[in-house]
Design a protein around this motif. Structure first.
Motif, PDB file in Angstrom:
ATOM      1  N   ALA A  70       4.784  36.800 -19.474  1.00 37.63           N
ATOM      2  CA  ALA A  70       3.400  36.991 -19.717  1.00 37.63           C
ATOM      3  C   ALA A  70       3.018  36.891 -21.190  1.00 37.63           C
ATOM      4  CB  ALA A  70       2.514  37.549 -18.514  1.00 37.63           C
ATOM      5  N   GLY A  71       4.086  37.211 -21.846  1.00 34.84           N
ATOM      6  CA  GLY A  71       3.918  37.627 -23.212  1.00 34.84           C
ATOM      7  C   GLY A  71       3.757  39.000 -23.610  1.00 34.84           C
ATOM      8  N   TRP A  72       3.947  39.997 -22.728  1.00 35.64           N
ATOM      9  CA  TRP A  72       3.887  41.431 -22.873  1.00 35.64           C
ATOM     10  C   TRP A  72       5.133  42.051 -23.714  1.00 35.64           C
ATOM     11  CZ3 TRP A  72      -0.396  44.924 -21.630  1.00 35.64           C
ATOM     12  CH2 TRP A  72      -1.359  44.292 -20.938  1.00 35.64           C
ATOM     13  N   ARG A  73       5.189  42.985 -24.388  1.00 29.42           N
ATOM     14  CA  ARG A  73       6.202  43.551 -24.931  1.00 29.42           C
ATOM     15  C   ARG A  73       6.537  44.814 -24.430  1.00 29.42           C
ATOM     16  NH1 ARG A  73       6.739  47.247 -29.205  1.00 29.42           N
ATOM     17  NH2 ARG A  73       4.776  46.553 -30.098  1.00 29.42           N
ATOM     18  N   ALA A  74       7.728  45.053 -24.024  1.00 30.26           N
ATOM     19  CA  ALA A  74       8.363  46.225 -23.232  1.00 30.26           C
ATOM     20  C   ALA A  74       8.284  47.439 -24.342  1.00 30.26           C
ATOM     21  CB  ALA A  74       9.328  46.191 -22.478  1.00 30.26           C
ATOM     22  N   GLU A  75       7.341  48.423 -24.228  1.00 30.72           N
ATOM     23  CA  GLU A  75       7.418  49.482 -25.025  1.00 30.72           C
ATOM     24  C   GLU A  75       8.362  50.663 -24.405  1.00 30.72           C
ATOM     25  OE1 GLU A  75       5.251  51.680 -28.172  1.00 30.72           O
ATOM     26  OE2 GLU A  75       5.573  49.583 -27.696  1.00 30.72           O
ATOM     27  N   ALA A  76       8.534  50.980 -23.466  1.00 29.25           N
ATOM     28  CA  ALA A  76       9.135  52.147 -22.757  1.00 29.25           C
ATOM     29  C   ALA A  76       9.385  52.163 -21.422  1.00 29.25           C
ATOM     30  CB  ALA A  76       8.668  53.310 -23.158  1.00 29.25           C
ATOM     31  N   GLN A  77      10.343  52.543 -20.744  1.00 33.87           N
ATOM     32  CA  GLN A  77      10.372  52.752 -19.334  1.00 33.87           C
ATOM     33  C   GLN A  77      11.193  54.193 -19.040  1.00 33.87           C
ATOM     34  OE1 GLN A  77      13.491  50.438 -17.334  1.00 33.87           O
ATOM     35  NE2 GLN A  77      13.624  49.475 -19.324  1.00 33.87           N
ATOM     36  N   TRP A  78      10.776  54.935 -18.162  1.00 35.91           N
ATOM     37  CA  TRP A  78      11.309  56.173 -17.982  1.00 35.91           C
ATOM     38  C   TRP A  78      11.034  56.701 -16.284  1.00 35.91           C
ATOM     39  CZ3 TRP A  78       6.556  55.325 -20.151  1.00 35.91           C
ATOM     40  CH2 TRP A  78       5.469  55.965 -19.860  1.00 35.91           C
ATOM     41  N   THR A  79      11.846  57.695 -16.139  1.00 36.52           N
ATOM     42  CA  THR A  79      11.998  58.156 -14.691  1.00 36.52           C
ATOM     43  C   THR A  79      11.568  59.914 -14.831  1.00 36.52           C
ATOM     44  OG1 THR A  79      13.259  56.669 -13.811  1.00 36.52           O
ATOM     45  CG2 THR A  79      13.099  58.623 -12.655  1.00 36.52           C
ATOM     46  N   SER A  80      10.650  60.399 -13.981  1.00 30.17           N
ATOM     47  CA  SER A  80      10.598  61.815 -14.065  1.00 30.17           C
ATOM     48  C   SER A  80      10.558  62.124 -12.567  1.00 30.17           C
ATOM     49  CB  SER A  80       9.190  62.104 -14.528  1.00 30.17           C
ATOM     50  OG  SER A  80       8.963  63.412 -14.745  1.00 30.17           O
ATOM     51  N   ASP A  94      11.225  61.798  -8.798  1.00 29.15           N
ATOM     52  CA  ASP A  94      11.165  60.426  -7.912  1.00 29.15           C
ATOM     53  C   ASP A  94      10.150  59.446  -8.478  1.00 29.15           C
ATOM     54  OD1 ASP A  94       8.963  61.752  -7.089  1.00 29.15           O
ATOM     55  OD2 ASP A  94       9.810  61.546  -5.070  1.00 29.15           O
ATOM     56  N   ARG A  95       9.546  59.527  -9.629  1.00 28.49           N
ATOM     57  CA  ARG A  95       8.420  58.821  -9.961  1.00 28.49           C
ATOM     58  C   ARG A  95       8.994  58.028 -11.202  1.00 28.49           C
ATOM     59  NH1 ARG A  95       3.335  62.363 -10.807  1.00 28.49           N
ATOM     60  NH2 ARG A  95       2.344  60.032 -11.216  1.00 28.49           N
ATOM     61  N   ARG A  96       8.500  56.688 -11.410  1.00 32.26           N
ATOM     62  CA  ARG A  96       9.031  55.835 -12.461  1.00 32.26           C
ATOM     63  C   ARG A  96       7.838  54.998 -12.976  1.00 32.26           C
ATOM     64  NH1 ARG A  96      14.376  52.624  -9.691  1.00 32.26           N
ATOM     65  NH2 ARG A  96      15.371  54.394  -9.267  1.00 32.26           N
ATOM     66  N   PHE A  97       7.849  54.887 -14.531  1.00 27.93           N
ATOM     67  CA  PHE A  97       6.867  54.373 -15.307  1.00 27.93           C
ATOM     68  C   PHE A  97       7.417  53.295 -16.176  1.00 27.93           C
ATOM     69  CE2 PHE A  97       6.341  59.084 -14.059  1.00 27.93           C
ATOM     70  CZ  PHE A  97       4.896  58.517 -13.532  1.00 27.93           C
ATOM     71  N   ALA A  98       6.439  52.485 -16.557  1.00 27.25           N
ATOM     72  CA  ALA A  98       6.810  51.462 -17.598  1.00 27.25           C
ATOM     73  C   ALA A  98       5.619  51.263 -18.490  1.00 27.25           C
ATOM     74  CB  ALA A  98       7.097  50.173 -17.060  1.00 27.25           C
ATOM     75  N   ALA A  99       5.717  51.247 -19.870  1.00 29.22           N
ATOM     76  CA  ALA A  99       4.818  51.144 -20.786  1.00 29.22           C
ATOM     77  C   ALA A  99       4.832  49.682 -21.362  1.00 29.22           C
ATOM     78  CB  ALA A  99       4.669  52.148 -21.966  1.00 29.22           C
ATOM     79  N   LEU A 100       3.939  49.043 -21.580  1.00 30.83           N
ATOM     80  CA  LEU A 100       3.867  47.570 -22.139  1.00 30.83           C
ATOM     81  C   LEU A 100       2.777  47.419 -23.249  1.00 30.83           C
ATOM     82  CD1 LEU A 100       3.717  45.682 -18.688  1.00 30.83           C
ATOM     83  CD2 LEU A 100       5.580  46.081 -20.039  1.00 30.83           C
ATOM     84  N   ARG A 101       3.085  46.597 -24.169  1.00 29.07           N
ATOM     85  CA  ARG A 101       2.100  46.512 -25.376  1.00 29.07           C
ATOM     86  C   ARG A 101       1.779  45.150 -25.158  1.00 29.07           C
ATOM     87  NH1 ARG A 101       0.267  50.454 -28.508  1.00 29.07           N
ATOM     88  NH2 ARG A 101       2.306  51.398 -28.607  1.00 29.07           N
ATOM     89  N   ARG A 102       0.345  44.973 -25.265  1.00 30.24           N
ATOM     90  CA  ARG A 102      -0.444  43.549 -25.122  1.00 30.24           C
ATOM     91  C   ARG A 102      -0.081  42.877 -26.501  1.00 30.24           C
ATOM     92  NH1 ARG A 102      -6.654  42.375 -26.243  1.00 30.24           N
ATOM     93  NH2 ARG A 102      -6.408  40.221 -26.428  1.00 30.24           N
ATOM     94  N   ARG A 103       0.085  41.724 -26.468  1.00 34.86           N
ATOM     95  CA  ARG A 103       0.245  40.903 -27.679  1.00 34.86           C
ATOM     96  C   ARG A 103      -0.813  39.831 -27.679  1.00 34.86           C
ATOM     97  NH1 ARG A 103       6.614  38.882 -27.075  1.00 34.86           N
ATOM     98  NH2 ARG A 103       7.562  41.027 -27.912  1.00 34.86           N
ATOM     99  N   ALA A 104      -1.564  40.085 -28.868  1.00 32.50           N
ATOM    100  CA  ALA A 104      -2.782  39.119 -28.942  1.00 32.50           C
ATOM    101  C   ALA A 104      -2.588  37.592 -28.707  1.00 32.50           C
ATOM    102  CB  ALA A 104      -3.369  39.446 -30.463  1.00 32.50           C
TER     103      ALA A 104
END
Length: 260
Positions: free
Chosen positions: A207-217, A219-229
């Motif tokens: 979908a054109g997003w850029r992966a910024e980060a992913q991490w686990t803390s 038993d919880r998991r997260f992802a950060a995505l950056r919007r591309r114009a």
């Protein structure tokens, strides 16, 4: 996406509203085959914990919390002096968010929202990446809400899953009886999705997003995505089937809040 979206049936269901008002469970999402996903009502109704606060440390600019629930994240950000707004389809959720010191609107994420295209960060915490049962469509909506280069932080499923299902909110009384016993409250079925970080990143890349980060803390998991114009004006993806599974199931004036 319609201009006005009626709140889903589950938002007014007695078990969910009661749990948020009392701050106690147990509460579950139940799939048609009987599989249950516990909902962490007590954690949601408590103050933001260390894991939450670490996520909030990553937020940029103004923050929109989609599916804010009882408002612990909105309240924490407000206490930090941040411009933040929660949106939720549940009256009980919005009421509790206001009570703990946050701003919130009772509205679907697919309804018109304040500050569209100007939010610095959008949060999809506590599994809210599953809202609507169609993560591709939800990602498209997130791109409409964020400013160019804005940040989406999503809490993903703890397993590598990518599934869609019809679910309903049930409490302990409902699961202790066979079938849908009359007089035992439960919300009507609604579409939901569970998606792990690998599947979300694959979908986001398409979908054109850029992966910024992913991490686990814990038993919880997260992802950060950056919007591309470049993707901001793209047509929304076609809806996927409501029930499907791609994997085996594992048991200033520019302030967005100023626009109302």
């Amino acid at each position: 996406m319609s201009a006005t979206t009626a709140p889903p049936a589950w938002a007014a269901s007695d078990p969910y509203a009661t749990a948020l008002r009392t701050g106690r469970g147990p509460l579950f999402l139940r799939r048609a085959d009987g599989w249950l996903l516990p909902l962490e009502v007590e954690r949601w109704c408590a103050r933001a914990d260390a894991v939450d606060r670490a996520v909030l440390d990553r937020c940029e600019g103004t923050v929109l919390d989609v599916g804010c629930g009882p408002g612990r994240l909105v309240a924490e950000l407000a206490a930090r002096g941040r411009t933040v707004l929660g949106v939720d389809v549940s009256d009980a959720a919005v009421t509790r968010t206001l009570t703990v010191g946050g701003q919130a609107l009772r509205r679907s994420v697919f309804d018109p929202l304040p500050g569209e295209g100007r939010w610095g960060t959008v949060l999809l915490m506590d599994g809210n990446v599953g809202i609507g049962g169609d993560p591709a469509l939800l990602l498209h909506r997130m791109a409409q809400l964020l400013r160019p280069g804005g940040l989406l932080i999503a809490e993903t499923a703890p397993l590598d899953v990518d599934e869609r299902a019809l679910v309903q909110v049930v409490d302990a009384a409902r699961i202790q009886v066979a079938g849908d016993a009359e007089g035992v409250p439960a919300g009507r079925p609604f579409p939901w999705a569970r998606i792990g970080t690998p599947a979300l990143l694959r979908l986001a890349a398409r979908a054109g997003w850029r992966a910024e980060a992913q991490w686990t803390s814990g038993d919880r998991r997260f992802a950060a995505l950056r919007r591309r114009a470049a993707r901001s004006s793209a047509e929304p993806p076609k809806r996927t089937a409501v029930i499907s599974s791609q994997r085996p199931r594992k048991t200033s004036a520019d302030s967005p809040v100023a626009d109302r």
